[in-house]
Design an enzyme around this catalytic site. Structure first.
Site, PDB file in Angstrom:
ATOM      1  N   LYS A  55      14.449  24.340 -22.691  1.00 26.56           N
ATOM      2  CA  LYS A  55      13.929  25.049 -23.868  1.00 26.56           C
ATOM      3  C   LYS A  55      15.077  25.698 -24.619  1.00 26.56           C
ATOM      4  O   LYS A  55      15.175  25.596 -25.845  1.00 26.56           O
ATOM      5  CB  LYS A  55      12.903  26.114 -23.447  1.00 26.56           C
ATOM      6  CG  LYS A  55      11.542  25.524 -23.117  1.00 26.56           C
ATOM      7  CD  LYS A  55      10.639  26.541 -22.454  1.00 26.56           C
ATOM      8  CE  LYS A  55       9.384  25.853 -21.922  1.00 26.56           C
ATOM      9  NZ  LYS A  55       8.635  26.639 -20.969  1.00 26.56           N
ATOM     10  N   GLN A  99       7.516  32.301 -18.800  1.00 27.17           N
ATOM     11  CA  GLN A  99       7.290  31.075 -18.033  1.00 27.17           C
ATOM     12  C   GLN A  99       6.284  31.327 -16.908  1.00 27.17           C
ATOM     13  O   GLN A  99       6.431  32.272 -16.125  1.00 27.17           O
ATOM     14  CB  GLN A  99       8.635  30.569 -17.480  1.00 27.17           C
ATOM     15  CG  GLN A  99       8.566  29.249 -16.762  1.00 27.17           C
ATOM     16  CD  GLN A  99       8.224  28.060 -17.672  1.00 27.17           C
ATOM     17  OE1 GLN A  99       8.572  28.047 -18.844  1.00 27.17           O
ATOM     18  NE2 GLN A  99       7.522  27.093 -17.137  1.00 27.17           N
ATOM     19  N   ASP A 122       3.113  30.646 -27.079  1.00 26.61           N
ATOM     20  CA  ASP A 122       2.337  29.834 -26.133  1.00 26.61           C
ATOM     21  C   ASP A 122       0.872  29.741 -26.561  1.00 26.61           C
ATOM     22  O   ASP A 122       0.138  28.881 -26.069  1.00 26.61           O
ATOM     23  CB  ASP A 122       2.368  30.488 -24.739  1.00 26.61           C
ATOM     24  CG  ASP A 122       3.368  29.836 -23.800  1.00 26.61           C
ATOM     25  OD1 ASP A 122       3.603  28.629 -23.934  1.00 26.61           O
ATOM     26  OD2 ASP A 122       3.899  30.558 -22.936  1.00 26.61           O
TER      27      ASP A 122
HETATM   28  N1  GUN Z   1       4.199  26.567 -17.273  1.00 30.76           N
HETATM   29  C1  GUN Z   1       3.750  25.289 -17.405  1.00 30.76           C
HETATM   30  N2  GUN Z   1       3.443  25.032 -18.693  1.00 30.76           N
HETATM   31  C2  GUN Z   1       3.687  26.158 -19.384  1.00 30.76           C
HETATM   32  C3  GUN Z   1       3.569  26.499 -20.759  1.00 30.76           C
HETATM   33  O1  GUN Z   1       3.156  25.712 -21.620  1.00 30.76           O
HETATM   34  N3  GUN Z   1       3.926  27.787 -21.074  1.00 30.76           N
HETATM   35  C4  GUN Z   1       4.379  28.659 -20.152  1.00 30.76           C
HETATM   36  N4  GUN Z   1       4.686  29.884 -20.565  1.00 30.76           N
HETATM   37  N5  GUN Z   1       4.499  28.378 -18.869  1.00 30.76           N
HETATM   38  C5  GUN Z   1       4.161  27.119 -18.501  1.00 30.76           C
END
Ligand code: GUN
Length: 292
Positions: A55, A99, A122
């Site tokens: 990311k 995350q 998100d």
């Molecule tokens: N863990 C797995 N997928 C995601 C996501 O789309 N966002 C976040 N914050 N954590 C994740």
């Protein structure tokens, strides 16, 4: 039946990212704005570390600012909420992503609730969840947003199609069902308590698999010609002692019957980060009062 066409999410995401880099440069020129994304990782889960690194790399590659906060696994709820409070107030941070999953002693719901909904890239905050379900503009969860882009690009109008989603998570299944309903699909969500998952799947023009179980969906669960979106990313051991990634769908079997399918890797995965960057850009523009 001829073999299914492969929906190339990697190429689609690269194209999106290329266009976004141009847009970021032009927004910087016009408004003096550089969108900033803060990613918070608690603990040392190896898969999460890989995602977070990707990311950050891609955020910088499109010309945005990336702020990484890596906290030890024993971080307290209070310290995490304090950090989010600071990020909420920081004007150079336009998007905040924590995350998931968090270590077990932390309460994810109240962590998500503490993020400013305007910075919730998100789309997990109840304000954004509610707005999506009420048909109002909102930040949309990245993975379902990416799936929808691939579906619309491949099929065009989705109106009237029967979509079956396997899995009811807050991250994929539930927002996916809201998005497909908004596109006028007839939506069925199947899950671990569904009586006959296979026969529900056989009715799907669009099948979205988000269960997190390797090769869960078999070829004979698929309606001939259906479009299959495989959200799963499962690491499995191979006979030579290494590992490989497989989806929630048995790709070899599905290819003999589906009309089109997203592969793993190279399907939905790359779209998720592209959509995260797009959400960050949208959030940044919204925060300086620019409507596009
Ligand atoms: N863990 C797995 N997928 C995601 C996501 O789309 N966002 C976040 N914050 N954590 C994740």
């Amino acid at each position: 039946m001829s073999r299914a066409s492969i929906i190339d999410g990697k190429a689609f995401a690269e194209n999106l990212t290329r266009k976004m880099a141009e847009e970021v440069a032009s927004i910087r020129e016009t408004y003096g704005l550089v969108p900033g994304l803060a990613v918070v990782l608690v603990g040392d889960d190896p898969a999460s570390q890989v995602y977070v690194r990707n990311k950050a790399r891609q955020t910088e590659a499109v010309g945005m600012r990336s702020f990484e906060h890596r906290l030890p696994s024993e971080t307290s709820q209070k310290d995490l909420l304090d950090l989010i409070g600071q990020l909420n107030k920081n004007p150079v941070v336009h998007g905040i992503l924590v995350q998931l999953p968090l270590p077990r002693h932390l309460d994810s719901a109240s962590v998500i609730d503490s993020i400013d909904p305007a910075k919730d890239v998100d789309g997990f905050h109840v304000t954004n969840v509610g707005r999506l379900n009420a048909g109002l503009p909102s930040l949309i969860p990245c993975t379902p947003k990416g799936c929808l882009m691939l579906l619309k690009n491949h099929l065009g109008n989705l109106s009237g199609k029967h979509a079956v989603i396997i899995g009811r998570s807050n991250i994929v299944g539930k927002p996916m069902s809201a998005l497909l309903l908004r596109e006028h699909c007839t939506v069925t969500v199947v899950h671990s308590r569904t009586h006959d998952v296979a026969s529900e799947c056989r009715r799907a023009d669009i099948l979205v698999a988000a269960v997190g179980q390797s090769e869960f969906v078999r070829g004979d669960w698929i309606k001939p010609g259906a479009t299959v979106i495989d959200v799963g990313i499962n690491r499995v051991a191979t006979t030579d002692g290494s590992t490989r990634l497989v989806g929630d769908v048995n790709l070899r079997e599905a290819q003999e019957i589906a009309g089109a399918i997203t592969p793993v890797p190279g399907g939905v995965g790359p779209m998720t980060i592209a959509c995260l960057l797009q959400n960050t850009l949208e959030a940044a523009l919204c925060q300086i009062g620019v409507n596009r």
